[in-house]
Design a protein around this motif. Structure first.
Motif, PDB file in Angstrom:
ATOM      1  N   LYS A 119      -1.987   5.845  -7.881  1.00 13.17           N
ATOM      2  CA  LYS A 119      -1.998   4.504  -7.570  1.00 13.17           C
ATOM      3  C   LYS A 119      -1.985   3.541  -8.917  1.00 13.17           C
ATOM      4  N   VAL A 120      -1.694   2.253  -8.557  1.00 14.48           N
ATOM      5  CA  VAL A 120      -1.540   1.179  -9.574  1.00 14.48           C
ATOM      6  C   VAL A 120      -3.065   0.954 -10.011  1.00 14.48           C
ATOM      7  N   THR A 121      -4.069   1.104  -9.124  1.00 12.34           N
ATOM      8  CA  THR A 121      -5.355   1.012  -9.384  1.00 12.34           C
ATOM      9  C   THR A 121      -5.936   2.021 -10.493  1.00 12.34           C
ATOM     10  N   TYR A 173       0.898  -7.801  -2.291  1.00 12.94           N
ATOM     11  CA  TYR A 173       1.925  -7.500  -1.202  1.00 12.94           C
ATOM     12  C   TYR A 173       0.934  -6.822  -0.246  1.00 12.94           C
ATOM     13  N   GLU A 174       0.102  -5.765  -0.537  1.00 13.60           N
ATOM     14  CA  GLU A 174      -0.819  -5.195   0.460  1.00 13.60           C
ATOM     15  C   GLU A 174      -1.925  -4.500  -0.305  1.00 13.60           C
ATOM     16  N   PHE A 175      -3.295  -4.694   0.379  1.00 16.92           N
ATOM     17  CA  PHE A 175      -4.317  -4.444  -0.139  1.00 16.92           C
ATOM     18  C   PHE A 175      -5.555  -4.640   0.977  1.00 16.92           C
ATOM     19  N   THR A 177       2.696   2.061   4.334  1.00 14.49           N
ATOM     20  CA  THR A 177       2.328   1.063   3.291  1.00 14.49           C
ATOM     21  C   THR A 177       1.441   1.831   2.181  1.00 14.49           C
ATOM     22  N   SER A 178       1.272   1.300   1.150  1.00 12.95           N
ATOM     23  CA  SER A 178       0.409   1.598  -0.192  1.00 12.95           C
ATOM     24  C   SER A 178      -0.485   0.785  -0.554  1.00 12.95           C
ATOM     25  N   PRO A 179      -1.610   0.458  -0.179  1.00 13.75           N
ATOM     26  CA  PRO A 179      -2.326  -0.749  -0.327  1.00 13.75           C
ATOM     27  C   PRO A 179      -3.218  -1.030  -1.435  1.00 13.75           C
ATOM     28  N   ALA A 215       2.710   4.639 -15.420  1.00  9.87           N
ATOM     29  CA  ALA A 215       3.519   3.885 -14.191  1.00  9.87           C
ATOM     30  C   ALA A 215       3.062   4.578 -12.991  1.00  9.87           C
ATOM     31  N   GLN A 216       3.461   4.102 -12.040  1.00  7.96           N
ATOM     32  CA  GLN A 216       3.091   4.696 -10.603  1.00  7.96           C
ATOM     33  C   GLN A 216       3.969   5.708 -10.124  1.00  7.96           C
ATOM     34  N   ILE A 217       3.752   6.921  -9.676  1.00  7.41           N
ATOM     35  CA  ILE A 217       4.180   7.941  -9.150  1.00  7.41           C
ATOM     36  C   ILE A 217       5.329   7.520  -8.010  1.00  7.41           C
ATOM     37  N   GLY A 218       6.658   7.928  -8.441  1.00 11.90           N
ATOM     38  CA  GLY A 218       7.779   7.549  -7.272  1.00 11.90           C
ATOM     39  C   GLY A 218       8.202   6.363  -7.387  1.00 11.90           C
ATOM     40  N   SER A 219       7.662   5.346  -8.452  1.00  4.07           N
ATOM     41  CA  SER A 219       8.027   4.183  -8.301  1.00  4.07           C
ATOM     42  C   SER A 219       9.248   3.659  -9.352  1.00  4.07           C
ATOM     43  N   ILE A 220       9.894   2.562  -9.283  1.00  5.16           N
ATOM     44  CA  ILE A 220      10.916   2.121 -10.038  1.00  5.16           C
ATOM     45  C   ILE A 220      10.370   2.001 -11.647  1.00  5.16           C
ATOM     46  N   GLN A 221       9.032   1.719 -11.690  1.00  7.13           N
ATOM     47  CA  GLN A 221       8.508   1.426 -12.876  1.00  7.13           C
ATOM     48  C   GLN A 221       8.367   2.815 -13.737  1.00  7.13           C
ATOM     49  N   MET A 222       8.492   4.037 -13.049  1.00  8.04           N
ATOM     50  CA  MET A 222       8.481   5.167 -13.829  1.00  8.04           C
ATOM     51  C   MET A 222       9.957   5.266 -14.604  1.00  8.04           C
ATOM     52  N   ILE A 268       4.221  -2.308 -14.525  1.00  8.55           N
ATOM     53  CA  ILE A 268       3.531  -3.042 -13.327  1.00  8.55           C
ATOM     54  C   ILE A 268       4.539  -4.189 -12.712  1.00  8.55           C
ATOM     55  N   GLU A 269       4.653  -4.342 -11.603  1.00  8.91           N
ATOM     56  CA  GLU A 269       5.271  -5.501 -11.034  1.00  8.91           C
ATOM     57  C   GLU A 269       4.416  -6.642 -11.344  1.00  8.91           C
ATOM     58  N   THR A 270       5.328  -7.816 -12.028  1.00 14.74           N
ATOM     59  CA  THR A 270       4.532  -8.947 -12.392  1.00 14.74           C
ATOM     60  C   THR A 270       3.285  -9.631 -11.614  1.00 14.74           C
ATOM     61  N   ASP A 303      -0.578   6.829  -0.439  1.00 17.08           N
ATOM     62  CA  ASP A 303       0.090   6.431  -1.825  1.00 17.08           C
ATOM     63  C   ASP A 303       1.463   6.236  -1.861  1.00 17.08           C
ATOM     64  N   PHE A 304       2.005   5.513  -2.715  1.00 16.58           N
ATOM     65  CA  PHE A 304       3.357   5.054  -2.792  1.00 16.58           C
ATOM     66  C   PHE A 304       4.471   6.290  -2.541  1.00 16.58           C
ATOM     67  N   ASP A 305       4.361   7.253  -3.471  1.00 18.30           N
ATOM     68  CA  ASP A 305       5.175   8.309  -3.266  1.00 18.30           C
ATOM     69  C   ASP A 305       5.103   8.735  -1.658  1.00 18.30           C
ATOM     70  N   MET A 310       6.839  -0.534   3.928  1.00 16.65           N
ATOM     71  CA  MET A 310       6.746  -1.996   3.580  1.00 16.65           C
ATOM     72  C   MET A 310       5.814  -1.914   2.481  1.00 16.65           C
ATOM     73  N   ALA A 311       6.332  -1.812   1.275  1.00 15.63           N
ATOM     74  CA  ALA A 311       5.465  -1.492   0.180  1.00 15.63           C
ATOM     75  C   ALA A 311       5.908  -2.103  -1.028  1.00 15.63           C
ATOM     76  N   GLY A 312       6.521  -3.235  -0.950  1.00 17.67           N
ATOM     77  CA  GLY A 312       7.146  -4.002  -2.083  1.00 17.67           C
ATOM     78  C   GLY A 312       8.211  -3.154  -2.643  1.00 17.67           C
ATOM     79  N   LEU A 313       8.829  -2.444  -1.901  1.00 21.60           N
ATOM     80  CA  LEU A 313       9.886  -1.277  -2.242  1.00 21.60           C
ATOM     81  C   LEU A 313      11.076  -2.143  -2.882  1.00 21.60           C
ATOM     82  N   LYS A 351      19.018   5.014  -5.888  1.00 23.47           N
ATOM     83  CA  LYS A 351      18.709   6.202  -5.910  1.00 23.47           C
ATOM     84  C   LYS A 351      17.896   6.885  -4.382  1.00 23.47           C
ATOM     85  N   ARG A 352      17.393   5.651  -3.895  1.00 23.05           N
ATOM     86  CA  ARG A 352      16.784   6.081  -2.519  1.00 23.05           C
ATOM     87  C   ARG A 352      17.699   5.737  -1.599  1.00 23.05           C
ATOM     88  N   GLU A 353      18.875   5.494  -1.620  1.00 25.08           N
ATOM     89  CA  GLU A 353      19.692   5.204  -0.437  1.00 25.08           C
ATOM     90  C   GLU A 353      19.967   6.497   0.508  1.00 25.08           C
TER      91      GLU A 353
HETATM   92  N1  ARG Z   1       8.808  -2.069  -6.738  1.00 25.60           N
HETATM   93  C1  ARG Z   1       8.306  -0.648  -7.018  1.00 25.60           C
HETATM   94  C2  ARG Z   1       9.174   0.649  -6.387  1.00 25.60           C
HETATM   95  O1  ARG Z   1       9.775   0.209  -5.426  1.00 25.60           O
HETATM   96  C3  ARG Z   1       6.922  -0.379  -6.862  1.00 25.60           C
HETATM   97  C4  ARG Z   1       6.382  -0.387  -5.405  1.00 25.60           C
HETATM   98  C5  ARG Z   1       4.903  -0.172  -5.462  1.00 25.60           C
HETATM   99  N2  ARG Z   1       4.332  -0.204  -3.945  1.00 25.60           N
HETATM  100  C6  ARG Z   1       3.129  -0.295  -3.797  1.00 25.60           C
HETATM  101  N3  ARG Z   1       2.668  -0.621  -2.678  1.00 25.60           N
HETATM  102  N4  ARG Z   1       2.323   0.470  -4.456  1.00 25.60           N
HETATM  103  O2  ARG Z   1       9.343   1.593  -6.738  1.00 25.60           O
END
Ligand code: ARG
Length: 318
Positions: A216-218, A86-88, A79-81, A192-199, A234-236, A124-126, A141-144, A149-151
Motif C-alpha cells: 500500500k502507498v499508506t 483517486y480513491e480513499f 479498486t485499491s483505496p 514503491a507500491q507492489i505491481g505499480s509502474i512506480q516499481m 509516488i504519483e504526484t 491492494d493494487f496488485d 479503476m485505480a489510477g491505472l 506490459k499490462r496489455e
Molecule cells: N499509476 C500507477 C500504476 O498504474 C499506480 C496506481 C496505484 N493505484 C492505487 N490505487 N494504489 O501502476
C-alpha cells in the motif's frame, strides 16, 4: 489477498452530506443500505425519463443489452483505496468510512450511464491487476497507468485524467535525497507500491538502491515518516494529498514517465464494455462531470480520510 465487496450509491454519497452515507455498523449493512438507495434512485430516474426521453432510455437499454458483465445487471469494479484523491475512504461526521475519490465517482457515473448497479471490490493494487487478469471483475479503476506490459492481461480505456510522478522524501532529508544519483546507492532504501509502474521507475532510475516494494502507498508513507525508508516513487497528486496530512513529506523532484495518464482497465476481450466505457468517459469529460468529480474528491480528501482496506466488519483498521 484481502477482498471486500461493497455496493455503493456513490452518486447519492457525493451529493448528500457525508454523514448521511454508509451509516451501517458493518460493511454488510452498509452495502445493503447503499444498494437499496441506489435502486430507489435508479427507479426514480427511469420513471422521470419514461415520459420525457423515451428514445434515450431505449438507446440505453439497447446498449446495455449488448454489454456482458461478470454479474448480470452489475458493473463490478476493483479498486485499491490507498490513493487519495483517486480513491480513499472519507470519514463521515459519525466516524463511518465511505468510499470516495474521483475514480469512484466516475465508476458510479459509468454504471448509471450503462444502467448497471455498481459493485466495488477493494483490494491492494496488485490485487486490482490480478482481479482483471482472472476476469473476476469487469473494470479496474485505480489510477491505472496504461502500461504496455499490462496489455496481455487487460484492455485499456481512453485516458480520463493526467497526473505525474514524483520522488518523495521527508523535509529533513530533502537536501540529501534530491537526485537520482543521490538515491542510487545500496545503503539508500527507496520504496514503491507492489505491481505499480512506480516499481519500474525505481528499477530504471535507481537500480543500485535498496528497492523496497510494499502493498500500500499508506505503508510507504509510514516508512518514510518513521525514517525506515529514505525516498519513494509516488504519483504526484497522491503525494500532495498525503502531504496535507503529513507536512513533513517533501516532493523533491518530478520523475519523467512515458505512459502518463490514467485509464480504466477493462476485462480483456470485452469489446462491448470497452466501447461503452469509452463513450461514458467522453461524456463525463465533455459535460463537466469529470472536472466536478476531481474537485469534489480533492475537497473530500482534505477532510478526515482513511487510506487502506477496512476490516471484516467494515471498520477502519487501526
Ligand atoms: N499509476 C500507477 C500504476 O498504474 C499506480 C496506481 C496505484 N493505484 C492505487 N490505487 N494504489 O501502476
Amino acid at each position: 489477498m484481502k477482498k471486500k465487496v461493497l455496493a455503493l450509491g456513490m452518486a447519492v454519497c457525493m451529493a448528500a452530506s457525508l454523514a448521511a452515507c454508509g451509516n451501517g455498523s458493518s460493511s454488510q449493512t452498509t452495502a445493503a443500505e447503499a444498494t437499496t438507495t441506489e435502486t430507489t434512485t435508479a427507479e426514480a430516474a427511469s420513471e422521470g425519463e419514461a415520459e420525457s426521453t423515451e428514445s434515450e432510455s431505449e438507446t440505453e437499454a439497447a446498449a446495455t443489452a449488448e454489454i456482458q458483465t461478470v454479474t448480470a445487471g452489475k458493473l463490478t469494479v476493483a479498486t485499491s483505496p490507498d490513493f487519495a484523491p483517486y480513491e480513499f475512504y472519507a470519514i463521515g461526521a459519525d466516524g463511518t468510512p465511505a468510499l470516495a475519490g474521483f475514480d469512484m465517482a466516475l465508476a458510479q457515473y459509468i454504471a448509471d450511464d450503462l444502467g448497471l448497479e455498481l459493485e466495488v471490490v477493494t483490494v491492494d493494487f496488485d490485487g486490482v491487476l490480478s482481479e482483471l487478469q482472472t476476469k473476476s471483475v469487469d473494470l479496474g479503476m485505480a489510477g491505472l497507468s496504461p502500461d504496455p506490459k499490462r496489455e496481455g492481461i487487460m484492455d485499456f480505456s481512453d485516458l480520463y485524467y493526467i497526473g505525474g510522478q514524483s520522488l518523495v522524501t521527508v523535509k529533513a532529508n530533502a537536501d540529501t535525497y534530491n537526485t537520482f544519483e543521490a538515491i542510487n546507492k545500496p545503503e539508500v532504501s527507496v520504496g514503491a507500491q507492489i505491481g505499480s509502474i512506480q516499481m519500474d521507475l525505481a528499477n530504471t532510475n535507481s537500480p543500485d538502491a535498496d528497492i523496497v516494494a510494499l502493498p500500500k502507498v499508506t505503508d510507504i508513507i509510514a516508512e518514510l515518516l518513521t525514517g525506515k525508508m529514505d525516498a519513494a516513487y509516488i504519483e504526484t497528486d497522491v503525494a500532495k494529498s498525503y502531504q496535507k496530512n503529513y507536512p513533513e513529506l517533501e516532493i523533491v523532484m518530478e520523475v519523467p514517465y512515458e505512459q502518463e495518464g490514467s485509464a480504466i482497465g477493462v476485462c480483456k476481450g470485452n469489446e462491448g464494455l470497452l466501447a461503452a466505457v469509452n463513450a461514458s468517459i467522453a461524456k463525463a469529460l465533455e459535460d463537466g462531470s469529470m472536472e466536478k468529480f476531481v474537485a469534489e474528491a480533492n475537497e473530500l480528501a482534505s477532510g478526515e480520510k482513511y487510506e487502506g482496506l477496512l476490516d471484516e466488519s467494515g471498520q477502519v483498521q487501526e
